[in-house]
Write a protein that holds these residues in place. Structure first.
Motif, PDB file in Angstrom:
ATOM      1  N   MET A   1       0.835  -1.267   0.019  1.00  0.00           N
ATOM      2  CA  MET A   1       0.043  -0.141  -0.035  1.00  0.00           C
ATOM      3  C   MET A   1       0.880   1.045   0.046  1.00  0.00           C
ATOM      4  O   MET A   1       1.293   1.627  -0.987  1.00  0.00           O
ATOM      5  CB  MET A   1      -0.915  -0.014   1.114  1.00  0.00           C
ATOM      6  N   SER A   2       1.096   1.650   1.252  1.00  0.00           N
ATOM      7  CA  SER A   2       1.992   2.962   1.231  1.00  0.00           C
ATOM      8  C   SER A   2       2.675   2.878   2.576  1.00  0.00           C
ATOM      9  O   SER A   2       2.499   2.284   3.389  1.00  0.00           O
ATOM     10  CB  SER A   2       1.185   4.413   1.156  1.00  0.00           C
ATOM     11  N   ALA A   3       3.632   3.965   2.733  1.00  0.00           N
ATOM     12  CA  ALA A   3       4.385   4.219   3.928  1.00  0.00           C
ATOM     13  C   ALA A   3       3.622   4.495   5.093  1.00  0.00           C
ATOM     14  O   ALA A   3       3.774   4.648   6.275  1.00  0.00           O
ATOM     15  CB  ALA A   3       5.400   5.120   3.636  1.00  0.00           C
ATOM     16  N   ALA A   4       2.168   5.090   4.901  1.00  0.00           N
ATOM     17  CA  ALA A   4       1.295   5.295   5.862  1.00  0.00           C
ATOM     18  C   ALA A   4       1.008   4.123   6.822  1.00  0.00           C
ATOM     19  O   ALA A   4       0.544   4.397   7.869  1.00  0.00           O
ATOM     20  CB  ALA A   4       0.097   5.884   5.065  1.00  0.00           C
ATOM     21  N   LEU A   5       0.938   3.020   5.986  1.00  0.00           N
ATOM     22  CA  LEU A   5       0.600   1.899   6.890  1.00  0.00           C
ATOM     23  C   LEU A   5       1.593   0.828   7.020  1.00  0.00           C
ATOM     24  O   LEU A   5       2.489   0.496   6.232  1.00  0.00           O
ATOM     25  CB  LEU A   5      -0.617   0.881   6.147  1.00  0.00           C
ATOM     26  N   ARG A   6       2.020   0.518   8.326  1.00  0.00           N
ATOM     27  CA  ARG A   6       3.150  -0.402   8.532  1.00  0.00           C
ATOM     28  C   ARG A   6       2.643  -1.578   9.247  1.00  0.00           C
ATOM     29  O   ARG A   6       1.724  -1.422  10.224  1.00  0.00           O
ATOM     30  CB  ARG A   6       3.976   0.378   9.599  1.00  0.00           C
ATOM     31  N   LEU A   7       2.942  -2.966   8.699  1.00  0.00           N
ATOM     32  CA  LEU A   7       2.299  -4.299   9.120  1.00  0.00           C
ATOM     33  C   LEU A   7       3.064  -4.717  10.063  1.00  0.00           C
ATOM     34  O   LEU A   7       4.453  -4.781   9.790  1.00  0.00           O
ATOM     35  CB  LEU A   7       2.007  -4.908   7.783  1.00  0.00           C
ATOM     36  N   PHE A   8       2.716  -5.522  11.035  1.00  0.00           N
ATOM     37  CA  PHE A   8       3.316  -6.381  11.928  1.00  0.00           C
ATOM     38  C   PHE A   8       2.756  -7.564  12.114  1.00  0.00           C
ATOM     39  O   PHE A   8       1.706  -7.535  11.246  1.00  0.00           O
ATOM     40  CB  PHE A   8       3.401  -5.492  13.325  1.00  0.00           C
ATOM     41  N   ASP A   9       3.121  -8.440  12.784  1.00  0.00           N
ATOM     42  CA  ASP A   9       2.319  -9.677  13.030  1.00  0.00           C
ATOM     43  C   ASP A   9       1.126  -9.862  13.494  1.00  0.00           C
ATOM     44  O   ASP A   9       0.232 -10.376  12.745  1.00  0.00           O
ATOM     45  CB  ASP A   9       3.489 -10.669  14.200  1.00  0.00           C
ATOM     46  N   ASP A  10       0.868  -8.889  14.747  1.00  0.00           N
ATOM     47  CA  ASP A  10      -0.768  -8.932  15.093  1.00  0.00           C
ATOM     48  C   ASP A  10      -1.440  -7.698  14.725  1.00  0.00           C
ATOM     49  O   ASP A  10      -2.396  -7.444  15.336  1.00  0.00           O
ATOM     50  CB  ASP A  10      -0.597  -9.591  16.430  1.00  0.00           C
ATOM     51  N   HIS A  11      -0.659  -6.699  14.437  1.00  0.00           N
ATOM     52  CA  HIS A  11      -1.195  -5.111  14.229  1.00  0.00           C
ATOM     53  C   HIS A  11      -0.692  -4.535  13.308  1.00  0.00           C
ATOM     54  O   HIS A  11       0.144  -5.073  12.591  1.00  0.00           O
ATOM     55  CB  HIS A  11      -1.037  -4.550  15.779  1.00  0.00           C
ATOM     56  N   ALA A  12      -1.194  -3.360  12.808  1.00  0.00           N
ATOM     57  CA  ALA A  12      -0.651  -2.494  12.069  1.00  0.00           C
ATOM     58  C   ALA A  12      -0.468  -1.114  12.618  1.00  0.00           C
ATOM     59  O   ALA A  12      -1.258  -0.780  13.470  1.00  0.00           O
ATOM     60  CB  ALA A  12      -1.410  -2.470  10.742  1.00  0.00           C
ATOM     61  N   THR A  13       0.355  -0.202  11.945  1.00  0.00           N
ATOM     62  CA  THR A  13       0.199   1.029  12.468  1.00  0.00           C
ATOM     63  C   THR A  13       0.029   1.994  11.406  1.00  0.00           C
ATOM     64  O   THR A  13       0.182   1.771  10.100  1.00  0.00           O
ATOM     65  CB  THR A  13       1.767   1.651  12.905  1.00  0.00           C
TER      66      THR A  13
END
Length: 104
Positions: free
Chosen positions: A1-13
């Motif tokens: 998507m974009s740098a606005a969304l960062r994905l982790f194992d159990d959540h996103a920022t």
């Protein structure tokens, strides 16, 4: 998507630029500022006092993404226009839901 969304194992920022005291509650899409930072642009009618605008933002995103309000929290920028939100749940599902705003 974009740098606005960062994905982790159990959540996103998610990076969000919030405009409080707007004419309506809306998510306007993904934008990039002059410094090259990417964020989701949102507006809420709530005033920026005592956390009202943050609560309105959480309610707006929960409704827009069809997720519970309890899964969204402000991780950074509590009193700033640019905020970092933590969204608990499946990051890939969130990525799919936010893809609609990528080209807005």
């Amino acid at each position: 998507m974009s740098a606005a969304l960062r994905l982790f194992d159990d959540h996103a920022t998610l990076c969000v630029r919030l405009t409080p005291n707007a004419g309506r509650d809306t998510v306007e899409g993904i934008e990039t500022d002059a410094a090259g930072e990417t964020y989701l642009k949102a507006r809420v009618t709530a005033v920026p006092e005592k956390g009202k605008a943050n609560k309105a933002l959480i309610a707006l995103l929960a409704k827009t993404l069809s997720i519970p309000k309890s899964s969204i929290s402000v991780q950074g920028g509590e009193t700033a226009r640019k905020k970092i939100l933590r969204i608990d749940g499946d990051p890939e599902d969130l990525k799919r839901k936010l893809a609609a705003f990528n080209d807005s």
